[in-house]
Design an enzyme around this catalytic site. Sequence first.
Site, PDB file in Angstrom:
ATOM      1  N   HIS A 123       0.744  -1.233  -0.065  1.00 13.31           N
ATOM      2  CA  HIS A 123       0.046   0.096  -0.019  1.00 13.31           C
ATOM      3  C   HIS A 123       0.854   1.415   0.159  1.00 13.31           C
ATOM      4  CE1 HIS A 123      -3.287  -2.745   0.934  1.00 13.31           C
ATOM      5  NE2 HIS A 123      -2.605  -3.049   1.946  1.00 13.31           N
ATOM      6  N   ARG A 137      -1.059  -4.742  -6.533  1.00 16.27           N
ATOM      7  CA  ARG A 137      -0.673  -5.946  -6.559  1.00 16.27           C
ATOM      8  C   ARG A 137       0.723  -6.339  -7.097  1.00 16.27           C
ATOM      9  NH1 ARG A 137      -5.712  -6.836  -8.698  1.00 16.27           N
ATOM     10  NH2 ARG A 137      -7.298  -6.995  -7.256  1.00 16.27           N
ATOM     11  N   HIS A 140       3.475  -7.467   1.682  1.00 16.61           N
ATOM     12  CA  HIS A 140       2.733  -8.340   2.698  1.00 16.61           C
ATOM     13  C   HIS A 140       1.455  -9.074   2.007  1.00 16.61           C
ATOM     14  CE1 HIS A 140       0.191  -4.608   2.570  1.00 16.61           C
ATOM     15  NE2 HIS A 140      -0.834  -5.592   2.938  1.00 16.61           N
TER      16      HIS A 140
END
Length: 326
Positions: free
Chosen positions: A100, A196, A176
């Site tokens: 993110h 992604r 993550h």
Amino acid sequence: MGNVPFSLKPCGKDYLWGGKRLNDEYKKNIDMFPLAETWECSVHPDGPSVIASGNYRGKTLKEVLESNPKLLGSKASASKNLPILVKLIDASEDLSIQVHPSDEYAAVNENGQLGKTEMWYVLDAKEDARLVYGLSFDCTKEDIKKAIADKTISKYLNSVKVKAGDIFFIEPGTIHAIGSGIVLAEIQENSNLTYRLYDYDRSDKNGVKRTLHIDKALEVSKLNRSTDPKQPIRVLKYSKGQASEVLCRCKYFEVHRLIVNTGFDSFVEYENDLESYSVLLCIDGEGKIVCMDEAIEFKKGSCIFVPSDCEKILIHGKGEFLKVRG
């Protein structure tokens, strides 16, 4: 006269890695399979929650808070916007390897959106469950790009064993992924920005491979070796009929675990704060919350919004909650 708490109805998401535990065990009653996520307390346009009790029943949480910012308390009311998003997540399969962005990057590159800082509280995990938290050693953007193309990215990923009760704080830039067999609660900024890196070449329900965002992901990713995240020291503080502990504090939110266990005809008083709303996500048990002669029943999976200006609140029953404040 203050407002009273109200329950929320979540928005469901049928991402391909989800399962059925949120319906089976948390009684979400959402006609969706797989049911990967429920956005329990959300004003985000991609998944708004709806008020399910009281005078505001049937309205979205977003429209009620925009017209009644005082419900948020003095810390957040100026923005007229809830700064957090609370989810339940059932990972029947591995999630994509992702990252993110920060607020600063998102503001410039994503039309002023917020970035995403998040926290996970593991509710259940199969015996061999693992998640990805950062990288196992230093590498370059070229290393990662080649590994994605060769489908060997796993050799760079820091894999961490997981058990129920674990806490993970995921800062922007941390690569993550939640692994299969994990059910958790996620508390995060009010954002839906995910880049992604790798998705195992999976296709969605329409047979289309899900979009990757490799260049943007690598722009924001921390590519140095990650140390295994240490579980924070937690101290339960007890009082009559209840106990609580701090799970996480950051500039975006704070999360406590609250345990209530009253007798058949007794109540405990809930400490409210005029500075901030709070959100109670019930992760076990059942009972009721009473305020100004109005009662809301709760059970495992219930999510209740407590406005900042609530009068005295009493909780009866046996339950465990995540208490979230902005």
